[in-house]
Design a protein around this motif. Structure first.
Motif, PDB file in Angstrom:
ATOM      1  N   VAL A  57       0.865  -1.180   0.000  1.00 42.32           N
ATOM      2  CA  VAL A  57       0.000   0.000   0.000  1.00 42.32           C
ATOM      3  C   VAL A  57       0.904   1.233   0.000  1.00 42.32           C
ATOM      4  CG1 VAL A  57      -1.837   1.257   1.158  1.00 42.32           C
ATOM      5  CG2 VAL A  57      -1.786  -1.245   1.250  1.00 42.32           C
ATOM      6  N   ASP A  59       1.380   4.748   0.473  1.00 40.82           N
ATOM      7  CA  ASP A  59       0.609   5.766   1.207  1.00 40.82           C
ATOM      8  C   ASP A  59       1.016   7.180   0.785  1.00 40.82           C
ATOM      9  OD1 ASP A  59      -1.256   6.693   3.054  1.00 40.82           O
ATOM     10  OD2 ASP A  59       0.207   6.764   4.674  1.00 40.82           O
ATOM     11  N   ILE A  77      -1.337  -0.954  -4.252  1.00 39.49           N
ATOM     12  CA  ILE A  77      -2.531  -0.112  -4.112  1.00 39.49           C
ATOM     13  C   ILE A  77      -2.050   1.248  -3.647  1.00 39.49           C
ATOM     14  CG2 ILE A  77      -4.738   0.190  -2.931  1.00 39.49           C
ATOM     15  CD1 ILE A  77      -4.686  -2.888  -2.484  1.00 39.49           C
ATOM     16  N   HIS A  79      -2.516   5.272  -2.337  1.00 40.16           N
ATOM     17  CA  HIS A  79      -3.281   6.366  -1.750  1.00 40.16           C
ATOM     18  C   HIS A  79      -2.886   7.646  -2.469  1.00 40.16           C
ATOM     19  CE1 HIS A  79      -4.109   4.305   2.407  1.00 40.16           C
ATOM     20  NE2 HIS A  79      -4.852   3.815   1.425  1.00 40.16           N
ATOM     21  N   ALA A  87      -4.200   3.855   8.262  1.00 41.38           N
ATOM     22  CA  ALA A  87      -5.057   3.869   7.076  1.00 41.38           C
ATOM     23  C   ALA A  87      -4.511   2.937   6.007  1.00 41.38           C
ATOM     24  CB  ALA A  87      -5.173   5.294   6.538  1.00 41.38           C
ATOM     25  N   ARG A  90      -5.335  -0.649   6.958  1.00 40.87           N
ATOM     26  CA  ARG A  90      -6.750  -0.942   6.737  1.00 40.87           C
ATOM     27  C   ARG A  90      -7.045  -1.160   5.257  1.00 40.87           C
ATOM     28  NH1 ARG A  90      -8.700   2.801   9.590  1.00 40.87           N
ATOM     29  NH2 ARG A  90      -8.949   4.377   7.981  1.00 40.87           N
ATOM     30  N   THR A  91      -6.447  -0.309   4.394  1.00 44.03           N
ATOM     31  CA  THR A  91      -6.638  -0.476   2.957  1.00 44.03           C
ATOM     32  C   THR A  91      -6.094  -1.817   2.493  1.00 44.03           C
ATOM     33  OG1 THR A  91      -6.529   1.904   2.550  1.00 44.03           O
ATOM     34  CG2 THR A  91      -6.029   0.460   0.697  1.00 44.03           C
ATOM     35  N   LYS A  94      -8.408  -4.681   3.560  1.00 43.68           N
ATOM     36  CA  LYS A  94      -9.651  -4.754   2.776  1.00 43.68           C
ATOM     37  C   LYS A  94      -9.432  -5.391   1.406  1.00 43.68           C
ATOM     38  CE  LYS A  94     -12.103  -0.864   4.903  1.00 43.68           C
ATOM     39  NZ  LYS A  94     -12.677   0.492   4.689  1.00 43.68           N
ATOM     40  N   HIS A  95      -8.249  -5.184   0.841  1.00 45.50           N
ATOM     41  CA  HIS A  95      -7.967  -5.723  -0.489  1.00 45.50           C
ATOM     42  C   HIS A  95      -7.315  -7.101  -0.452  1.00 45.50           C
ATOM     43  CE1 HIS A  95      -8.613  -1.494  -1.592  1.00 45.50           C
ATOM     44  NE2 HIS A  95      -8.839  -1.934  -2.808  1.00 45.50           N
TER      45      HIS A  95
END
Length: 567
Positions: A57, A59, A77, A79, A87, A90-91, A94-95
Protein backbone atom coordinates in the motif's frame (compact mmCIF):
# COMPACT_ATOMS: atom_id res chain seq x y z
CA UNK A 1 -2.79 -51.44 20.97
CA UNK A 2 0.39 -49.35 20.74
CA UNK A 3 0.31 -49.66 16.95
CA UNK A 4 -3.24 -48.33 16.91
CA UNK A 5 -2.25 -45.29 18.98
CA UNK A 6 0.72 -44.62 16.68
CA UNK A 7 -1.54 -44.81 13.59
CA UNK A 8 -3.99 -42.34 15.17
CA UNK A 9 -1.14 -39.91 15.91
CA UNK A 10 0.03 -40.07 12.29
CA UNK A 11 -3.53 -39.48 11.08
CA UNK A 12 -3.96 -36.43 13.31
CA UNK A 13 -0.64 -34.99 12.10
CA UNK A 14 -1.69 -35.58 8.52
CA UNK A 15 -5.05 -33.89 9.11
CA UNK A 16 -3.34 -30.88 10.70
CA UNK A 17 -0.91 -30.68 7.78
CA UNK A 18 -3.81 -30.67 5.36
CA UNK A 19 -5.52 -27.97 7.40
CA UNK A 20 -2.35 -25.85 7.42
CA UNK A 21 -1.92 -26.24 3.67
CA UNK A 22 -5.52 -25.18 3.05
CA UNK A 23 -5.10 -21.82 4.82
CA UNK A 24 -4.06 -18.93 2.60
CA UNK A 25 -1.72 -16.15 3.75
CA UNK A 26 -1.63 -12.51 2.60
CA UNK A 27 1.27 -10.15 3.36
CA UNK A 28 0.40 -6.44 3.57
CA UNK A 29 3.27 -3.91 3.42
CA UNK A 30 2.45 -0.23 4.17
CA UNK A 31 5.03 2.07 2.52
CA UNK A 32 5.72 5.79 2.43
CA UNK A 33 8.81 6.88 0.46
CA UNK A 34 10.59 3.53 0.95
CA UNK A 35 11.93 2.89 -2.58
CA UNK A 36 15.32 1.85 -1.14
CA UNK A 37 14.05 -1.08 0.95
CA UNK A 38 10.53 -2.05 -0.17
CA UNK A 39 11.81 -4.51 -2.80
CA UNK A 40 13.81 -6.41 -0.14
CA UNK A 41 10.70 -6.84 2.00
CA UNK A 42 8.56 -7.90 -0.99
CA UNK A 43 11.14 -10.46 -2.07
CA UNK A 44 11.34 -11.87 1.46
CA UNK A 45 7.55 -12.32 1.51
CA UNK A 46 7.34 -13.85 -1.97
CA UNK A 47 10.11 -16.28 -1.06
CA UNK A 48 7.78 -18.12 1.33
CA UNK A 49 5.67 -21.04 0.07
CA UNK A 50 3.17 -20.20 2.81
CA UNK A 51 2.37 -16.80 1.26
CA UNK A 52 -0.25 -16.64 -1.47
CA UNK A 53 -0.27 -12.88 -2.15
CA UNK A 54 1.84 -9.79 -1.38
CA UNK A 55 0.19 -6.34 -1.28
CA UNK A 56 2.06 -3.04 -0.99
CA UNK A 57 0.00 0.00 0.00
CA UNK A 58 1.77 3.13 -1.28
CA UNK A 59 0.61 5.77 1.21
CA UNK A 60 1.07 8.86 -1.00
CA UNK A 61 4.79 8.40 -1.66
CA UNK A 62 6.62 11.07 -3.65
CA UNK A 63 9.42 8.72 -4.75
CA UNK A 64 9.35 5.53 -6.88
CA UNK A 65 8.07 3.23 -4.13
CA UNK A 66 5.19 1.94 -6.30
CA UNK A 67 7.39 1.19 -9.31
CA UNK A 68 9.99 -0.64 -7.25
CA UNK A 69 7.32 -2.69 -5.44
CA UNK A 70 5.62 -3.68 -8.70
CA UNK A 71 8.94 -4.66 -10.25
CA UNK A 72 9.59 -6.90 -7.24
CA UNK A 73 6.30 -8.70 -7.88
CA UNK A 74 3.89 -7.11 -5.41
CA UNK A 75 0.35 -5.96 -6.05
CA UNK A 76 0.36 -2.22 -5.42
CA UNK A 77 -2.53 -0.11 -4.11
CA UNK A 78 -1.97 3.64 -4.05
CA UNK A 79 -3.28 6.37 -1.75
CA UNK A 80 -3.54 9.76 -3.46
CA UNK A 81 -2.08 11.42 -0.35
CA UNK A 82 -0.34 10.38 2.85
CA UNK A 83 -3.06 9.19 5.24
CA UNK A 84 -1.01 7.45 7.91
CA UNK A 85 0.19 3.94 8.67
CA UNK A 86 -3.12 2.81 10.17
CA UNK A 87 -5.06 3.87 7.08
CA UNK A 88 -2.57 2.00 4.88
CA UNK A 89 -2.96 -1.18 6.93
CA UNK A 90 -6.75 -0.94 6.74
CA UNK A 91 -6.64 -0.48 2.96
CA UNK A 92 -4.30 -3.45 2.56
CA UNK A 93 -6.50 -5.64 4.75
CA UNK A 94 -9.65 -4.75 2.78
CA UNK A 95 -7.97 -5.72 -0.49
CA UNK A 96 -6.43 -8.95 0.86
CA UNK A 97 -8.04 -12.37 0.67
CA UNK A 98 -5.92 -14.58 2.93
CA UNK A 99 -7.23 -16.48 5.94
CA UNK A 100 -4.16 -15.14 7.73
CA UNK A 101 -2.91 -11.59 7.15
CA UNK A 102 0.68 -10.56 7.91
CA UNK A 103 1.63 -6.88 8.30
CA UNK A 104 5.28 -5.97 7.72
CA UNK A 105 6.94 -2.49 7.61
CA UNK A 106 8.60 -1.49 4.32
CA UNK A 107 11.70 0.14 5.82
CA UNK A 108 13.35 -3.04 7.15
CA UNK A 109 16.77 -3.54 5.59
CA UNK A 110 17.29 -7.15 6.63
CA UNK A 111 13.84 -8.75 6.53
CA UNK A 112 14.03 -12.41 5.51
CA UNK A 113 11.61 -15.15 4.50
CA UNK A 114 12.39 -17.06 7.70
CA UNK A 115 11.43 -14.09 9.87
CA UNK A 116 8.06 -13.78 8.11
CA UNK A 117 7.41 -17.52 8.46
CA UNK A 118 8.15 -17.34 12.20
CA UNK A 119 5.16 -14.98 12.47
CA UNK A 120 2.89 -17.30 10.50
CA UNK A 121 3.65 -20.74 11.97
CA UNK A 122 2.03 -20.30 15.44
CA UNK A 123 -1.24 -19.26 13.78
CA UNK A 124 -1.16 -22.05 11.19
CA UNK A 125 -0.59 -24.58 13.98
CA UNK A 126 -3.45 -23.23 16.09
CA UNK A 127 -1.24 -21.92 18.90
CA UNK A 128 -2.21 -18.25 18.51
CA UNK A 129 -4.87 -15.97 17.05
CA UNK A 130 -2.35 -13.16 16.67
CA UNK A 131 1.43 -13.00 16.65
CA UNK A 132 3.52 -9.90 17.19
CA UNK A 133 7.27 -9.66 16.98
CA UNK A 134 10.07 -8.75 19.29
CA UNK A 135 13.55 -8.08 18.02
CA UNK A 136 16.94 -6.65 18.96
CA UNK A 137 17.81 -3.08 17.96
CA UNK A 138 19.37 0.07 19.39
CA UNK A 139 16.19 2.15 19.41
CA UNK A 140 13.14 1.88 21.67
CA UNK A 141 12.94 5.27 23.41
CA UNK A 142 9.19 5.67 22.83
CA UNK A 143 8.58 2.11 24.02
CA UNK A 144 10.56 2.49 27.23
CA UNK A 145 9.55 6.05 28.14
CA UNK A 146 5.96 6.17 26.90
CA UNK A 147 4.25 2.90 25.95
CA UNK A 148 5.43 0.57 28.71
CA UNK A 149 4.71 2.94 31.63
CA UNK A 150 1.19 3.65 30.35
CA UNK A 151 0.45 -0.01 29.58
CA UNK A 152 1.75 -1.12 32.97
CA UNK A 153 -0.70 1.22 34.63
CA UNK A 154 -3.83 1.01 32.47
CA UNK A 155 -3.38 -2.56 31.13
CA UNK A 156 -1.13 -4.33 33.67
CA UNK A 157 -1.99 -7.75 32.25
CA UNK A 158 -0.08 -6.96 29.04
CA UNK A 159 3.57 -7.93 29.57
CA UNK A 160 5.05 -7.85 26.06
CA UNK A 161 8.72 -6.97 25.70
CA UNK A 162 8.03 -4.76 22.65
CA UNK A 163 4.37 -3.69 22.52
CA UNK A 164 4.98 -1.22 19.65
CA UNK A 165 6.39 -3.72 17.15
CA UNK A 166 5.16 -2.85 13.65
CA UNK A 167 5.26 -6.48 12.44
CA UNK A 168 2.35 -8.77 13.31
CA UNK A 169 0.06 -11.43 11.86
CA UNK A 170 -3.48 -12.54 12.72
CA UNK A 171 -6.45 -14.53 11.55
CA UNK A 172 -8.78 -12.57 9.31
CA UNK A 173 -11.68 -13.32 11.67
CA UNK A 174 -9.75 -11.68 14.53
CA UNK A 175 -8.69 -8.58 12.58
CA UNK A 176 -12.28 -7.93 11.48
CA UNK A 177 -13.19 -7.27 15.13
CA UNK A 178 -10.46 -4.66 15.65
CA UNK A 179 -10.33 -0.89 15.23
CA UNK A 180 -7.52 0.43 13.02
CA UNK A 181 -6.14 3.77 14.15
CA UNK A 182 -5.21 6.14 11.31
CA UNK A 183 -1.67 6.87 12.53
CA UNK A 184 1.23 5.26 14.43
CA UNK A 185 -1.13 4.30 17.24
CA UNK A 186 -2.38 1.40 15.10
CA UNK A 187 0.21 -1.10 16.41
CA UNK A 188 -0.51 -0.66 20.11
CA UNK A 189 -4.26 -0.32 19.38
CA UNK A 190 -4.38 -3.80 17.82
CA UNK A 191 -2.53 -5.29 20.80
CA UNK A 192 -5.01 -3.68 23.22
CA UNK A 193 -8.04 -4.80 21.17
CA UNK A 194 -6.71 -8.34 21.06
CA UNK A 195 -6.27 -8.33 24.83
CA UNK A 196 -9.80 -7.08 25.51
CA UNK A 197 -11.28 -9.53 22.97
CA UNK A 198 -9.61 -12.42 24.78
CA UNK A 199 -7.53 -13.53 21.78
CA UNK A 200 -4.44 -15.66 22.16
CA UNK A 201 -1.45 -13.45 21.42
CA UNK A 202 2.06 -14.83 21.05
CA UNK A 203 5.23 -12.67 20.93
CA UNK A 204 7.66 -14.12 18.38
CA UNK A 205 11.41 -13.42 18.39
CA UNK A 206 12.63 -12.58 14.86
CA UNK A 207 16.21 -11.67 15.80
CA UNK A 208 17.83 -8.40 14.79
CA UNK A 209 16.30 -5.82 12.44
CA UNK A 210 17.84 -2.77 10.83
CA UNK A 211 16.15 0.42 9.70
CA UNK A 212 16.81 4.18 9.76
CA UNK A 213 16.79 5.74 13.23
CA UNK A 214 13.87 8.12 13.72
CA UNK A 215 14.57 11.77 14.44
CA UNK A 216 13.65 13.38 17.74
CA UNK A 217 10.79 15.17 16.00
CA UNK A 218 9.41 11.90 14.56
CA UNK A 219 9.73 10.20 17.95
CA UNK A 220 7.77 13.03 19.55
CA UNK A 221 4.99 12.51 16.96
CA UNK A 222 4.96 8.74 17.51
CA UNK A 223 4.94 9.18 21.29
CA UNK A 224 1.94 11.55 21.12
CA UNK A 225 -0.03 9.13 18.91
CA UNK A 226 0.84 6.14 21.09
CA UNK A 227 -0.18 7.99 24.26
CA UNK A 228 -3.43 9.13 22.63
CA UNK A 229 -4.29 5.59 21.52
CA UNK A 230 -3.57 4.02 24.91
CA UNK A 231 -5.56 6.69 26.77
CA UNK A 232 -8.47 6.44 24.26
CA UNK A 233 -8.60 2.67 24.71
CA UNK A 234 -8.37 3.08 28.49
CA UNK A 235 -11.36 5.43 28.39
CA UNK A 236 -13.28 3.15 26.02
CA UNK A 237 -12.64 0.07 28.12
CA UNK A 238 -13.37 1.77 31.46
CA UNK A 239 -9.80 1.86 32.78
CA UNK A 240 -9.82 5.53 33.80
CA UNK A 241 -11.58 7.22 36.67
CA UNK A 242 -11.00 10.96 36.58
CA UNK A 243 -11.39 13.25 39.60
CA UNK A 244 -12.71 16.60 38.27
CA UNK A 245 -11.42 18.68 41.20
CA UNK A 246 -7.86 18.01 40.06
CA UNK A 247 -8.51 17.99 36.33
CA UNK A 248 -7.54 21.61 35.68
CA UNK A 249 -4.24 21.35 37.57
CA UNK A 250 -3.36 18.14 35.76
CA UNK A 251 -4.21 19.61 32.33
CA UNK A 252 -2.35 22.84 33.00
CA UNK A 253 0.69 20.99 34.34
CA UNK A 254 0.79 18.87 31.19
CA UNK A 255 0.35 22.05 29.12
CA UNK A 256 3.31 23.63 30.90
CA UNK A 257 5.49 20.58 30.28
CA UNK A 258 4.40 20.54 26.62
CA UNK A 259 5.26 24.24 26.22
CA UNK A 260 8.65 23.61 27.78
CA UNK A 261 9.25 20.75 25.34
CA UNK A 262 8.08 22.91 22.41
CA UNK A 263 10.35 25.78 23.44
CA UNK A 264 13.43 23.58 23.75
CA UNK A 265 12.59 21.83 20.48
CA UNK A 266 12.13 25.12 18.61
CA UNK A 267 15.55 26.43 19.72
CA UNK A 268 17.28 23.63 17.88
CA UNK A 269 14.99 22.49 15.05
CA UNK A 270 12.48 25.23 14.03
CA UNK A 271 14.27 28.05 12.25
CA UNK A 272 11.10 30.12 11.73
CA UNK A 273 10.90 30.62 15.52
CA UNK A 274 13.72 32.87 16.81
CA UNK A 275 15.91 31.34 19.50
CA UNK A 276 14.85 34.07 21.94
CA UNK A 277 11.18 33.17 21.37
CA UNK A 278 11.97 29.50 22.01
CA UNK A 279 13.60 30.40 25.32
CA UNK A 280 10.58 32.52 26.31
CA UNK A 281 8.21 29.63 25.47
CA UNK A 282 10.34 27.15 27.44
CA UNK A 283 10.65 29.41 30.48
CA UNK A 284 6.93 30.27 30.41
CA UNK A 285 6.02 26.59 30.16
CA UNK A 286 8.31 25.77 33.09
CA UNK A 287 6.65 28.44 35.23
CA UNK A 288 3.15 27.19 34.35
CA UNK A 289 4.13 23.56 35.02
CA UNK A 290 5.76 24.41 38.35
CA UNK A 291 2.83 26.55 39.55
CA UNK A 292 0.16 23.97 38.76
CA UNK A 293 2.32 21.10 40.00
CA UNK A 294 2.51 22.79 43.43
CA UNK A 295 -1.26 23.44 43.26
CA UNK A 296 -1.83 19.78 42.38
CA UNK A 297 0.27 18.59 45.33
CA UNK A 298 -1.61 20.86 47.74
CA UNK A 299 -4.98 19.69 46.39
CA UNK A 300 -3.89 16.04 46.55
CA UNK A 301 -2.84 16.38 50.19
CA UNK A 302 -6.21 17.98 51.00
CA UNK A 303 -8.19 15.19 49.30
CA UNK A 304 -6.02 12.45 50.78
CA UNK A 305 -6.54 13.73 54.34
CA UNK A 306 -10.33 13.78 53.88
CA UNK A 307 -10.54 10.35 52.26
CA UNK A 308 -11.46 7.15 54.09
CA UNK A 309 -9.88 4.56 51.83
CA UNK A 310 -6.28 5.71 51.98
CA UNK A 311 -4.86 2.89 49.86
CA UNK A 312 -7.48 3.21 47.13
CA UNK A 313 -7.07 6.99 47.08
CA UNK A 314 -3.31 6.61 46.72
CA UNK A 315 -3.84 4.23 43.81
CA UNK A 316 -6.21 6.73 42.19
CA UNK A 317 -3.66 9.51 42.58
CA UNK A 318 -1.00 7.42 40.88
CA UNK A 319 -3.53 6.52 38.21
CA UNK A 320 -4.46 10.16 37.54
CA UNK A 321 -1.01 11.71 37.76
CA UNK A 322 0.71 9.22 35.50
CA UNK A 323 0.32 11.31 32.27
CA UNK A 324 2.22 14.14 34.00
CA UNK A 325 5.03 11.74 34.75
CA UNK A 326 5.07 10.57 31.13
CA UNK A 327 5.18 14.17 29.85
CA UNK A 328 8.01 14.87 32.27
CA UNK A 329 9.87 11.76 31.08
CA UNK A 330 9.53 12.84 27.44
CA UNK A 331 10.87 16.28 28.36
CA UNK A 332 13.67 14.67 30.36
CA UNK A 333 14.52 12.41 27.41
CA UNK A 334 14.78 15.45 25.11
CA UNK A 335 16.98 17.38 27.56
CA UNK A 336 19.23 14.36 28.20
CA UNK A 337 19.57 13.83 24.44
CA UNK A 338 20.64 17.43 23.96
CA UNK A 339 23.01 17.33 26.92
CA UNK A 340 24.59 14.29 25.30
CA UNK A 341 25.65 16.58 22.42
CA UNK A 342 27.41 19.13 24.65
CA UNK A 343 30.95 20.13 23.81
CA UNK A 344 32.80 22.36 26.27
CA UNK A 345 35.81 24.47 25.30
CA UNK A 346 37.45 27.22 27.31
CA UNK A 347 34.88 29.98 27.54
CA UNK A 348 32.42 28.35 25.10
CA UNK A 349 29.67 25.75 25.42
CA UNK A 350 28.30 24.21 22.20
CA UNK A 351 25.18 22.04 22.10
CA UNK A 352 25.14 20.42 18.67
CA UNK A 353 22.22 18.12 17.82
CA UNK A 354 21.64 17.05 14.23
CA UNK A 355 19.78 20.06 12.90
CA UNK A 356 21.01 23.15 14.74
CA UNK A 357 23.89 24.05 17.00
CA UNK A 358 23.35 26.14 20.12
CA UNK A 359 26.47 28.22 20.75
CA UNK A 360 27.00 29.91 24.13
CA UNK A 361 30.16 31.97 24.40
CA UNK A 362 31.74 34.71 26.45
CA UNK A 363 32.81 37.86 24.63
CA UNK A 364 35.65 40.14 25.69
CA UNK A 365 33.22 42.34 27.59
CA UNK A 366 32.28 39.32 29.79
CA UNK A 367 28.69 39.18 28.48
CA UNK A 368 27.18 35.74 28.04
CA UNK A 369 25.75 35.29 24.55
CA UNK A 370 23.97 32.51 22.68
CA UNK A 371 23.12 31.75 19.09
CA UNK A 372 21.80 28.88 16.96
CA UNK A 373 24.12 27.97 14.11
CA UNK A 374 24.20 25.56 11.17
CA UNK A 375 24.09 23.21 9.54
CA UNK A 376 25.41 24.77 6.30
CA UNK A 377 24.96 23.47 2.74
CA UNK A 378 27.74 23.94 0.20
CA UNK A 379 26.80 25.37 -3.21
CA UNK A 380 28.70 26.70 -6.22
CA UNK A 381 29.74 30.35 -6.54
CA UNK A 382 27.65 32.88 -8.43
CA UNK A 383 28.66 33.87 -11.94
CA UNK A 384 31.71 36.20 -12.04
CA UNK A 385 32.43 35.59 -8.34
CA UNK A 386 35.42 33.28 -8.72
CA UNK A 387 37.34 35.09 -5.98
CA UNK A 388 34.49 35.48 -3.50
CA UNK A 389 33.01 33.16 -0.87
CA UNK A 390 29.48 33.97 0.26
CA UNK A 391 29.04 32.78 3.84
CA UNK A 392 26.22 33.13 6.46
CA UNK A 393 26.80 35.39 9.45
CA UNK A 394 26.63 32.49 11.90
CA UNK A 395 29.35 30.63 9.99
CA UNK A 396 31.66 33.63 9.76
CA UNK A 397 31.26 34.15 13.52
CA UNK A 398 32.28 30.52 14.09
CA UNK A 399 35.39 31.08 11.98
CA UNK A 400 36.21 34.21 13.99
CA UNK A 401 36.36 36.39 10.86
CA UNK A 402 34.31 39.24 9.41
CA UNK A 403 32.87 40.29 6.07
CA UNK A 404 35.54 41.82 3.86
CA UNK A 405 38.27 39.62 5.38
CA UNK A 406 40.34 37.47 3.03
CA UNK A 407 41.36 33.81 3.16
CA UNK A 408 44.05 32.17 1.03
CA UNK A 409 43.69 28.70 -0.48
CA UNK A 410 46.49 27.26 -2.61
CA UNK A 411 47.89 30.77 -2.98
CA UNK A 412 44.58 32.24 -4.24
CA UNK A 413 42.84 35.03 -2.30
CA UNK A 414 39.09 34.81 -1.62
CA UNK A 415 37.05 37.63 -0.06
CA UNK A 416 34.34 36.69 2.44
CA UNK A 417 30.97 38.28 1.57
CA UNK A 418 27.40 38.06 2.86
CA UNK A 419 24.95 35.49 1.56
CA UNK A 420 22.17 36.68 -0.71
CA UNK A 421 18.76 37.42 0.80
CA UNK A 422 16.70 34.29 1.32
CA UNK A 423 19.59 31.84 0.96
CA UNK A 424 19.76 31.05 4.67
CA UNK A 425 22.58 28.70 5.56
CA UNK A 426 24.08 28.27 2.08
CA UNK A 427 27.86 28.73 1.67
CA UNK A 428 28.76 29.57 -1.94
CA UNK A 429 32.33 28.51 -2.73
CA UNK A 430 34.15 28.69 -6.12
CA UNK A 431 35.33 25.42 -7.67
CA UNK A 432 39.05 25.95 -6.94
CA UNK A 433 38.34 26.81 -3.30
CA UNK A 434 36.09 23.74 -2.88
CA UNK A 435 38.88 21.53 -4.19
CA UNK A 436 41.34 23.09 -1.74
CA UNK A 437 38.95 22.59 1.19
CA UNK A 438 37.92 19.08 0.14
CA UNK A 439 34.18 19.78 -0.06
CA UNK A 440 31.60 19.27 -2.82
CA UNK A 441 28.36 20.92 -3.89
CA UNK A 442 25.54 19.53 -1.76
CA UNK A 443 27.71 18.69 1.24
CA UNK A 444 26.18 19.56 4.63
CA UNK A 445 28.57 20.92 7.24
CA UNK A 446 27.71 20.98 10.94
CA UNK A 447 28.77 24.15 12.74
CA UNK A 448 31.02 22.12 15.02
CA UNK A 449 32.95 20.80 11.98
CA UNK A 450 33.31 24.14 10.16
CA UNK A 451 36.62 25.14 11.76
CA UNK A 452 37.97 21.65 11.13
CA UNK A 453 37.38 22.09 7.38
CA UNK A 454 39.03 25.54 7.40
CA UNK A 455 41.81 24.42 9.76
CA UNK A 456 45.34 25.68 8.89
CA UNK A 457 43.96 28.20 6.36
CA UNK A 458 45.79 31.57 6.24
CA UNK A 459 43.47 34.59 6.56
CA UNK A 460 43.79 38.37 6.79
CA UNK A 461 41.29 40.07 9.09
CA UNK A 462 40.53 43.69 9.93
CA UNK A 463 41.12 44.24 13.68
CA UNK A 464 41.08 48.05 13.76
CA UNK A 465 38.76 50.12 15.92
CA UNK A 466 39.51 53.60 14.53
CA UNK A 467 40.09 55.43 11.25
CA UNK A 468 43.55 53.83 11.06
CA UNK A 469 43.04 50.42 9.45
CA UNK A 470 45.00 47.47 10.84
CA UNK A 471 45.04 44.07 9.13
CA UNK A 472 46.19 40.96 10.96
CA UNK A 473 47.38 37.72 9.36
CA UNK A 474 46.26 34.60 11.20
CA UNK A 475 46.09 30.82 10.78
CA UNK A 476 42.71 29.24 11.61
CA UNK A 477 43.03 26.41 14.15
CA UNK A 478 40.56 23.74 15.26
CA UNK A 479 41.64 23.51 18.90
CA UNK A 480 42.22 26.27 21.42
CA UNK A 481 45.68 26.95 22.91
CA UNK A 482 47.23 29.45 25.28
CA UNK A 483 47.09 32.86 23.60
CA UNK A 484 48.70 36.28 23.65
CA UNK A 485 46.96 39.64 23.49
CA UNK A 486 48.34 42.03 20.86
CA UNK A 487 47.61 45.79 21.16
CA UNK A 488 48.59 48.31 18.52
CA UNK A 489 49.06 51.98 19.51
CA UNK A 490 49.61 54.86 17.10
CA UNK A 491 50.80 58.11 18.67
CA UNK A 492 49.84 56.73 22.11
CA UNK A 493 46.28 55.90 20.98
CA UNK A 494 44.96 52.30 20.94
CA UNK A 495 43.83 51.59 17.37
CA UNK A 496 43.59 47.77 17.29
CA UNK A 497 43.78 44.69 19.46
CA UNK A 498 43.60 40.97 18.79
CA UNK A 499 44.04 37.63 20.53
CA UNK A 500 45.87 34.66 19.10
CA UNK A 501 48.40 31.93 19.71
CA UNK A 502 51.93 33.28 19.25
CA UNK A 503 54.84 30.93 18.74
CA UNK A 504 58.45 31.91 19.24
CA UNK A 505 59.78 33.36 16.01
CA UNK A 506 59.82 36.26 13.57
CA UNK A 507 56.70 38.29 12.62
CA UNK A 508 56.39 40.78 9.75
CA UNK A 509 55.06 44.34 10.24
CA UNK A 510 54.12 46.49 7.20
CA UNK A 511 52.82 50.04 6.83
CA UNK A 512 50.63 50.93 3.86
CA UNK A 513 51.57 47.59 2.31
CA UNK A 514 55.34 48.15 2.51
CA UNK A 515 57.59 45.97 4.65
CA UNK A 516 58.96 47.89 7.67
CA UNK A 517 60.60 45.30 9.92
CA UNK A 518 60.38 41.88 11.50
CA UNK A 519 59.82 41.68 15.24
CA UNK A 520 61.19 38.77 17.21
CA UNK A 521 58.94 37.08 19.78
CA UNK A 522 60.67 34.94 22.43
CA UNK A 523 57.70 33.84 24.54
CA UNK A 524 57.75 36.74 27.00
CA UNK A 525 55.68 39.90 27.34
CA UNK A 526 57.23 42.42 24.97
CA UNK A 527 56.85 45.91 23.50
CA UNK A 528 58.12 47.03 20.10
CA UNK A 529 58.49 50.62 18.86
CA UNK A 530 58.35 51.58 15.17
CA UNK A 531 58.86 55.14 13.85
CA UNK A 532 57.38 55.82 10.43
CA UNK A 533 56.32 59.01 8.63
CA UNK A 534 56.21 61.06 11.79
CA UNK A 535 54.11 58.47 13.64
CA UNK A 536 55.08 56.39 16.65
CA UNK A 537 53.76 52.83 16.39
CA UNK A 538 53.88 50.71 19.52
CA UNK A 539 53.06 46.99 19.56
CA UNK A 540 52.43 45.44 22.99
CA UNK A 541 52.29 41.65 23.36
CA UNK A 542 51.00 40.19 26.62
CA UNK A 543 50.16 36.59 27.54
CA UNK A 544 46.55 35.90 28.48
CA UNK A 545 43.50 33.73 27.76
CA UNK A 546 43.19 31.17 25.00
CA UNK A 547 42.37 31.31 21.29
CA UNK A 548 41.63 29.12 18.28
CA UNK A 549 43.55 31.53 16.00
CA UNK A 550 47.34 31.55 15.53
CA UNK A 551 49.23 34.63 14.43
CA UNK A 552 51.01 34.12 11.10
CA UNK A 553 54.81 34.04 11.28
CA UNK A 554 57.06 35.77 8.72
CA UNK A 555 57.27 32.55 6.69
CA UNK A 556 53.47 32.23 6.57
CA UNK A 557 52.38 35.82 5.80
CA UNK A 558 52.06 39.33 7.20
CA UNK A 559 51.50 39.58 10.93
CA UNK A 560 50.37 43.25 10.92
CA UNK A 561 49.68 45.67 8.08
CA UNK A 562 48.88 49.22 9.23
CA UNK A 563 47.21 51.63 6.81
CA UNK A 564 47.01 55.37 7.33
CA UNK A 565 44.15 57.03 5.42
CA UNK A 566 45.23 59.56 2.79
CA UNK A 567 48.74 58.08 2.53
Amino acid sequence: MSWLILILVFLLCALRTVREDEQTVSVVIPAFNEEKTVALVVEAAKGSKMVSEVIVVDDGSTDNTSGVAEAAGARVIRHASNRGKGAALRTGFKHSSGDIVVFVDADLENMTTEKIERMIRPILRGRADLTKTRFRRKAGRVTELTAKPLLNFFFPEIKFEQPLSGQFAARRSAIEKMKFEEDYGVDVGIVLDADVLGLTVKEVDIGTIHHDMASLRDLNLVANEVVRTIVDRALEYGRITMMDTMGKSIRMCILGLSLTTLGIFSIFFIRTIPATAGIIIAVSGSIVAFYYFISLIRRSIYVFRRSRGKLQTARSFVYMHFPILVSGLILLAMISTLLGAVKVDDGKISIEPTSGNLIIWKKNNENRTFDVRGPYRVDSALENENNSIRIPEEAINTLGLGYGDTIFLNGEAYTLNRTRDGEGNIIRIPTSAREALGVNVGDVIQDGNLRKIFSNVYAIRNISSSNITVYNGIIIQYDESQASEVMVYVDNRLVAEASGVMKNGSYTVSVNGEFIRNIRFRGEDSSYMIYHGGHIIKIDIRKGGSSDMRFATASEGKFLNIWFSGQ
